[in-house]
Scaffold this active site. Structure first.
Site, PDB file in Angstrom:
ATOM      1  CB  ALA A   1      -0.888  -0.015   1.236  1.00 19.54           C
TER       2      ALA A   1
ATOM      3  N   GLY B   1       0.660  -4.971   0.871  1.00 20.49           N
ATOM      4  CA  GLY B   1      -0.531  -5.028   0.027  1.00 20.49           C
ATOM      5  C   GLY B   1      -0.258  -5.711  -1.310  1.00 20.49           C
TER       6      GLY B   1
ATOM      7  CD  GLU C   1      -2.201  -7.463   2.908  1.00 20.04           C
ATOM      8  OE1 GLU C   1      -1.905  -6.314   2.505  1.00 20.04           O
ATOM      9  OE2 GLU C   1      -2.708  -7.683   4.007  1.00 20.04           O
TER      10      GLU C   1
ATOM     11  CD  GLU D   1       1.891  -5.338   5.612  1.00 20.45           C
ATOM     12  OE1 GLU D   1       2.647  -6.289   5.933  1.00 20.45           O
ATOM     13  OE2 GLU D   1       1.107  -5.384   4.651  1.00 20.45           O
TER      14      GLU D   1
HETATM   15  N1  CAA Z   1       4.619   3.182  -0.696  1.00 21.36           N
HETATM   16  C1  CAA Z   1       5.047   4.313  -1.217  1.00 21.36           C
HETATM   17  N2  CAA Z   1       6.211   4.450  -1.880  1.00 21.36           N
HETATM   18  C2  CAA Z   1       6.966   3.345  -2.000  1.00 21.36           C
HETATM   19  C3  CAA Z   1       6.585   2.096  -1.465  1.00 21.36           C
HETATM   20  C4  CAA Z   1       5.330   2.032  -0.789  1.00 21.36           C
HETATM   21  N3  CAA Z   1       4.860   0.911  -0.289  1.00 21.36           N
HETATM   22  N4  CAA Z   1       7.557   1.205  -1.746  1.00 21.36           N
HETATM   23  C5  CAA Z   1       8.505   1.850  -2.426  1.00 21.36           C
HETATM   24  N5  CAA Z   1       8.156   3.159  -2.580  1.00 21.36           N
HETATM   25  C6  CAA Z   1       8.917   4.198  -3.264  1.00 21.36           C
HETATM   26  C7  CAA Z   1      10.126   4.644  -2.425  1.00 21.36           C
HETATM   27  O1  CAA Z   1       9.742   5.586  -1.443  1.00 21.36           O
HETATM   28  C8  CAA Z   1      11.020   5.231  -3.486  1.00 21.36           C
HETATM   29  O2  CAA Z   1      10.531   6.501  -3.811  1.00 21.36           O
HETATM   30  P1  CAA Z   1      11.580   7.760  -3.958  1.00 21.36           P
HETATM   31  O3  CAA Z   1      12.411   7.371  -5.157  1.00 21.36           O
HETATM   32  O4  CAA Z   1      10.679   8.925  -4.202  1.00 21.36           O
HETATM   33  O5  CAA Z   1      12.360   7.816  -2.693  1.00 21.36           O
HETATM   34  C9  CAA Z   1      10.742   4.320  -4.702  1.00 21.36           C
HETATM   35  O6  CAA Z   1       9.477   3.692  -4.467  1.00 21.36           O
HETATM   36  C10 CAA Z   1      11.799   3.222  -4.847  1.00 21.36           C
HETATM   37  O7  CAA Z   1      11.908   2.537  -3.612  1.00 21.36           O
HETATM   38  P2  CAA Z   1      13.306   2.337  -2.819  1.00 21.36           P
HETATM   39  O8  CAA Z   1      14.233   3.460  -3.098  1.00 21.36           O
HETATM   40  O9  CAA Z   1      12.965   2.077  -1.375  1.00 21.36           O
HETATM   41  O10 CAA Z   1      13.826   1.004  -3.543  1.00 21.36           O
HETATM   42  P3  CAA Z   1      14.757  -0.137  -2.935  1.00 21.36           P
HETATM   43  O11 CAA Z   1      15.065  -1.029  -4.088  1.00 21.36           O
HETATM   44  O12 CAA Z   1      15.860   0.457  -2.116  1.00 21.36           O
HETATM   45  O13 CAA Z   1      13.818  -0.943  -1.890  1.00 21.36           O
HETATM   46  C11 CAA Z   1      11.792  -2.056  -1.191  1.00 21.36           C
HETATM   47  C12 CAA Z   1      12.705  -1.640  -2.365  1.00 21.36           C
HETATM   48  C13 CAA Z   1      12.503  -3.075  -0.290  1.00 21.36           C
HETATM   49  C14 CAA Z   1      10.538  -2.664  -1.794  1.00 21.36           C
HETATM   50  C15 CAA Z   1      11.449  -0.791  -0.342  1.00 21.36           C
HETATM   51  O14 CAA Z   1      10.967   0.210  -1.228  1.00 21.36           O
HETATM   52  C16 CAA Z   1      10.386  -1.020   0.701  1.00 21.36           C
HETATM   53  O15 CAA Z   1      10.686  -1.545   1.769  1.00 21.36           O
HETATM   54  N6  CAA Z   1       9.132  -0.615   0.423  1.00 21.36           N
HETATM   55  C17 CAA Z   1       8.060  -0.685   1.367  1.00 21.36           C
HETATM   56  C18 CAA Z   1       7.534  -2.088   1.556  1.00 21.36           C
HETATM   57  C19 CAA Z   1       6.447  -2.096   2.593  1.00 21.36           C
HETATM   58  O16 CAA Z   1       6.652  -1.783   3.757  1.00 21.36           O
HETATM   59  N7  CAA Z   1       5.218  -2.461   2.179  1.00 21.36           N
HETATM   60  C20 CAA Z   1       4.075  -2.502   3.051  1.00 21.36           C
HETATM   61  C21 CAA Z   1       3.281  -1.234   2.962  1.00 21.36           C
HETATM   62  S1  CAA Z   1       1.961  -1.125   4.155  1.00 21.36           S
HETATM   63  C22 CAA Z   1       0.727  -2.101   3.527  1.00 21.36           C
HETATM   64  O17 CAA Z   1       0.843  -2.674   2.466  1.00 21.36           O
HETATM   65  C23 CAA Z   1      -0.534  -2.171   4.375  1.00 21.36           C
HETATM   66  C24 CAA Z   1      -1.562  -3.129   3.886  1.00 21.36           C
HETATM   67  O18 CAA Z   1      -1.562  -4.265   4.250  1.00 21.36           O
HETATM   68  C25 CAA Z   1      -2.643  -2.696   3.018  1.00 21.36           C
END
Ligand code: CAA
Length: 257
Positions: free
Chosen positions: A65, A108, A111, A131
């Site tokens: 998400a 998400g 999911e 998360e």
């Molecule tokens: N939401 C918003 N932006 C996101 C994102 C997310 N879930 N995942 C990645 N991005 C964005 C980053 O902020 C980054 O943007 P900027 O270039 O503007 O900084 C861009 O995408 C590229 O990401 P990274 O620089 O972080 O890339 P990476 O290769 O270093 O890492 C990753 C990749 C491990 C996937 C890392 O991006 C990450 O940990 N993302 C979040 C994963 C996460 O926590 N997901 C769960 C979200 S909560 C949820 O999903 C709730 C639910 O159940 C509904």
């Protein structure tokens, strides 16, 4: 459609939906999910379509998400936003849906792949529910579907640590149907779709409905329970700290309140 691309005839009788927010690793915001819902409803009505494939790109199916859009929301904002009603409509799709996953399928994104009926993964796929690392919990079915798919012990480990499963591990635990080299994940999904498309569409629809019925009553209750607890995390300082830390690219410091 701004955030997805839809091709109703990617192959005869096979439709393809591509998630298309590559810069954000296909982070799922309400608009994207509404576009997916609208596309699925239209494809469900289209007699030329028998099987639907949903994919991202090589780097990411979806990284979860959209954290930036929900970081400062309150629990009541989340409740009133009611974003998961769109997901409830998505799971009412009658035709079979195959997720073709390469790269990240996290939060998400994992999911969403599990909401589909089958998963074909590239060798580079990574599945997880991270998360917990940003001070919240899965909210779109992760605690329910992952547990049913891979069993309690492994699901508990992944959900409490945020660790990822490699494609091979995901296959070992029964989360995905098949793992193939990255250049073939889409062709493999299309091959599976074609085989299903050659069957009676009526029988396919009834079979899908019956398989889902094996856990749907419990699933409905479980999804509501998870959803309320997910909203509740938005009343904590730890969720604010966790999501802010992600945005600021630093390690969070959780205080337990
Ligand atoms: N939401 C918003 N932006 C996101 C994102 C997310 N879930 N995942 C990645 N991005 C964005 C980053 O902020 C980054 O943007 P900027 O270039 O503007 O900084 C861009 O995408 C590229 O990401 P990274 O620089 O972080 O890339 P990476 O290769 O270093 O890492 C990753 C990749 C491990 C996937 C890392 O991006 C990450 O940990 N993302 C979040 C994963 C996460 O926590 N997901 C769960 C979200 S909560 C949820 O999903 C709730 C639910 O159940 C509904």
């Amino acid at each position: 459609m701004e955030l997805i691309k839809v091709n109703p005839q990617a192959a005869p009788q096979i439709a393809l939906i591509e998630l298309n927010r590559p810069k954000e690793l296909n982070a799922l915001n309400p608009q994207l999910m509404q576009e997916v819902r609208d596309a699925l409803q239209e494809l469900d009505r289209n007699d030329q379509v028998r099987v639907i494939i949903i994919t991202g790109n090589e780097q990411a199916f979806a990284a979860g998400a959209d954290i930036k859009q929900m970081a400062d929301k309150s629990a009541i904002d989340m409740l009133l936003l009611d974003q998961f009603s769109t997901w409830d409509q998505i799971r009412k799709t009658k035709k079979p849906i195959i997720a073709a996953v390469s790269g990240f399928a996290l939060g998400g994104g994992c999911e969403f792949a599990m909401t589909c009926d089958m998963i074909i993964a590239s060798e580079t796929a990574k599945f997880g529910q991270p998360e917990i690392k940003i001070g919240t919990i899965p909210g779109a079915g992760g605690t329910q579907r992952l547990t049913k798919a891979i069993g309690k012990a492994k699901a508990m480990e992944l959900i409490l640590t945020g660790r990822f499963l490699s494609a091979q591990e995901a296959h070992f635990y029964g989360l995905v149907n098949k793992v193939v080299p990255v250049e073939f994940y889409l062709t493999e999904a299309i091959a599976l779709a074609k085989e299903i498309a050659s069957m009676s569409p009526v029988a396919v629809q009834l079979a899908k409905e019956a398989v889902n019925r094996s856990f749907e009553t419990l699933l409905d209750e479980g999804l509501m329970f998870e959803r309320k607890n997910f909203y509740l995390t938005f009343a904590s300082q730890d969720q604010k700290e966790g999501m802010q830390a992600f945005i600021e690219k630093r390690k969070p410091s959780f205080l337990g309140r």
